[in-house]
Structure formats: structure tokens, C-alpha cells
Motif scaffolding. Sequence first.
Motif, PDB file in Angstrom:
ATOM      1  N   ILE A 123      62.208  83.911  72.694  1.00  0.00           N
ATOM      2  CA  ILE A 123      62.836  82.612  72.430  1.00  0.00           C
ATOM      3  C   ILE A 123      62.719  81.714  73.658  1.00  0.00           C
ATOM      4  O   ILE A 123      62.408  80.520  73.550  1.00  0.00           O
ATOM      5  N   TRP A 126      59.211  80.269  74.204  1.00  0.00           N
ATOM      6  CA  TRP A 126      58.947  79.086  73.380  1.00  0.00           C
ATOM      7  C   TRP A 126      59.783  77.878  73.797  1.00  0.00           C
ATOM      8  O   TRP A 126      59.567  76.773  73.288  1.00  0.00           O
ATOM      9  N   PHE A 128      63.072  77.568  73.263  1.00  0.00           N
ATOM     10  CA  PHE A 128      64.177  77.321  72.342  1.00  0.00           C
ATOM     11  C   PHE A 128      65.504  77.860  72.864  1.00  0.00           C
ATOM     12  O   PHE A 128      66.513  77.793  72.156  1.00  0.00           O
ATOM     13  N   HIS A 129      65.528  78.381  74.073  1.00  0.00           N
ATOM     14  CA  HIS A 129      66.789  78.846  74.644  1.00  0.00           C
ATOM     15  C   HIS A 129      67.621  77.680  75.157  1.00  0.00           C
ATOM     16  O   HIS A 129      68.816  77.833  75.403  1.00  0.00           O
ATOM     17  N   PHE A 134      63.537  71.106  74.318  1.00  0.00           N
ATOM     18  CA  PHE A 134      62.584  72.136  73.934  1.00  0.00           C
ATOM     19  C   PHE A 134      61.271  71.911  74.691  1.00  0.00           C
ATOM     20  O   PHE A 134      61.034  70.860  75.280  1.00  0.00           O
ATOM     21  N   ASP A 255      63.753  75.013  58.946  1.00  0.00           N
ATOM     22  CA  ASP A 255      62.795  74.693  60.012  1.00  0.00           C
ATOM     23  C   ASP A 255      62.894  73.250  60.476  1.00  0.00           C
ATOM     24  O   ASP A 255      62.004  72.761  61.175  1.00  0.00           O
ATOM     25  N   ARG A 258      65.674  72.571  64.824  1.00  0.00           N
ATOM     26  CA  ARG A 258      65.211  72.890  66.180  1.00  0.00           C
ATOM     27  C   ARG A 258      63.707  73.117  66.119  1.00  0.00           C
ATOM     28  O   ARG A 258      63.249  74.199  65.740  1.00  0.00           O
ATOM     29  N   TYR A 259      62.956  72.104  66.511  1.00  0.00           N
ATOM     30  CA  TYR A 259      61.505  72.219  66.444  1.00  0.00           C
ATOM     31  C   TYR A 259      60.860  71.167  67.342  1.00  0.00           C
ATOM     32  O   TYR A 259      61.504  70.212  67.796  1.00  0.00           O
ATOM     33  N   HIS A 268      58.936  75.557  64.879  1.00  0.00           N
ATOM     34  CA  HIS A 268      60.395  75.641  64.810  1.00  0.00           C
ATOM     35  C   HIS A 268      60.878  76.927  65.480  1.00  0.00           C
ATOM     36  O   HIS A 268      60.087  77.773  65.918  1.00  0.00           O
ATOM     37  N   HIS A 269      62.197  77.099  65.529  1.00  0.00           N
ATOM     38  CA  HIS A 269      62.812  78.135  66.357  1.00  0.00           C
ATOM     39  C   HIS A 269      62.967  79.490  65.670  1.00  0.00           C
ATOM     40  O   HIS A 269      63.377  80.452  66.326  1.00  0.00           O
ATOM     41  N   PRO A 278      56.489  81.031  64.996  1.00  0.00           N
ATOM     42  CA  PRO A 278      57.422  80.631  63.948  1.00  0.00           C
ATOM     43  C   PRO A 278      56.941  81.095  62.570  1.00  0.00           C
ATOM     44  O   PRO A 278      55.757  80.989  62.248  1.00  0.00           O
TER      45      PRO A 278
END
Length: 356
Positions: A123, A126, A128-129, A134, A255, A258-259, A268-269, A278
Motif C-alpha cells: 500500500i 503505491w 495510498f498510505h 497519493f 474504485d 482513493r485513486y 485505485h487503492h 489494483p
Amino acid sequence: MSMPRRTVLLITLFFSVLLAGCQSEPQEHKTTMMVFGTLVTITLWDVEEEKANQAIDAVAEDLSFMHEAWHPWRAGPMGRMNQLLGMTGEFTGNISVMPLIEKSRKLAEQSQGLFNPALGKLIALWGFHQEDLFANFPPSQDEIDELLAQNPQLSDIQVDNVRISNDNPAVRLDMGAIAKGEAVQRSIDYLQSKGIDNAMVNAGGDLMAIGRHGDRPWRIGVRHPRKECDDKNPAECVIARLDVRHNEAVFTSGDYERYFEYGGKRYHHILDPRTGYPADQTTSVTVIHHDGATADAASTALFIAGPEEWPQIARNMGVEQVMLIDKQGVVHLSPAMAERIELSDLQTDPVIQKLP
């Protein structure tokens, strides 16, 4: 001299009507806070004001505590555990996170690894944390392959009472696919323990409810995954409506929140543990279950499973009410969900898929 009986009855009736008129109508008490990266709304119905305020304050305090305790990247109990998991040797687990880990372990097994909270490093790879910022391009294939080759799983973590050890330094916990569900469940449990019969806790559209909203059920809409929501006309972005029954949790994974977009493609996440990318066969999954954590984790696992595999994973996880929307916009329903959901704005008829 005593009054005639008819006069006494009329006076009694008059005061009964007067007292009824003086009684206040059932009230709605509501507050909204930012926690778990989303707006959480606590709504109580037909509760005395002082009792309602005390209950809402307690739930809000508990939600803030859980958010900090379970945050994987901050200097709280979960963040500290993630640091220790990357080292060799044993350590003592924090009691504020151990129950969530144990519940996650069971759900991960039932999902055949599609729900995998041990993939925190993926995560982060990518981007997304981060809650608000992002990455704007995907990681390299080599980076993904290297991490997947280490195969981080919850089963790598050994628990002996409160002592914890880890065989795989690639494990980093991220409970984003279960934390809201567990938090909402605990909030509802607390409200019921205080004698509150009618309430809803809504975490950015993921929610749990008890009782009713006055003379009607708690009625909600499910967002269309490909329509922009307008505050002035929110009904235009709703693809389905349903009445939430007592002690039900309704969770949706999509989706669309968060993308980032890169090279004309949406990233997306919701990451597939099998590929590191994803999941690309689904746009939205909505699950109804009596347990908030299960509903949360299952919506993620079924999203990854996709239109072909989701019935088997749903059966494994004990979930009977599911709506999945695939990337072509086709709605797939379990029979139990088809009996109660009201769909709108469909281009094709929904597909009813029986669970094995």
C-alpha cells in the motif's frame, strides 16, 4: 359536594390531552467528526437530550482513540507494532490492537488471502498510505515483484498470549479494510449497552444501524460508481436504495474515492494481493452483514474476487447479501440481496448469482 361522574371524566380527558400536547416530539441528535480519513456521523433518535449528548461524546472519544491506536503509520500502538515486526525477536503486543489482529486473521483465512492486512508495504509502495496525497504514477514492476516474492501474510505473525514474533520482515500491517467496520460495530455496541434503541453510525457511507428512524426504517442510498455526486442533487448519483434493518452493517468498497490517473488509466487503492496491482474487474461491491468488521473486510475481498469468483468467497466468509458492479456496469446480486434492494438507472438487467 362531589362532582358528577361525567364531569370528572371530561376533566380527566382534558388534562390527558393537555399533558400529551406538552410532551416533546421525538428528537434527532446528530454530530459529525473527521476520523478514519472520512466524515463519521453519529445519529440518535428518540433519546433524551442529556443522555444523547453523553452517549455521542463517549462514542466520538472512542472513535478518536481507535483511529490513533490503529493508524499504521503514526506513532501509536499499531505504528509501534509495525516497527517491531520489522525486527527479529519477540515483543509484547498492545492490547488495543491484538483483538483486531486476531479477528483479521480469521477473515483473511476465510477470504483465501484476498483480504490481507499484512500488505502495508505494498500500500505504501503505491502511495495510498497517505490520507490526502497519493502518488501520481505506479511503482515499477520490479518493486512489486520483489515485495510479492516475500509473500507477507498475517500467518507469519506468531502470537503466544501477549508475546508476538514475526518470521517475515516484509509484513507491515494496514487495517484500512477492517478498521472502520470494527469501529462502527463497537460504537453501536456501546450505544446499545446504554439503553439506546435507535441509532446509526455512518462512516463515509459505510454504516451500521439499530432500531428505526421514527415511524420508518433507516433508509440509505448506494452510490453509483461512475456518477459524480452533487450536494444539490445527491439522488442523481444513487444506483440503489435499501432499508437498513436492526443490527445490520452496510459497507461498500469502490474504485472511485482513493485513486490517481496515469496514462489514461485509473489506479485505485484496492490492491489484489495476487498481482500487486489494483483489482480491475470490479467498480463497486456492497455487503450487508450483522457484523461490521466482517462486512468491511468482505466488501474488499469480494471486490478483488471479481464477478466470477465472488460467490465462493462470500460463502466462505458467511456473507449472503451482496451487490457487485463489474467494470462493464453490470449489476450482480446474491438472491438475498435481490429480494430487498431497489435498483435504479440500469442499462441492463441485473444478474442473480446463487452462492455455492
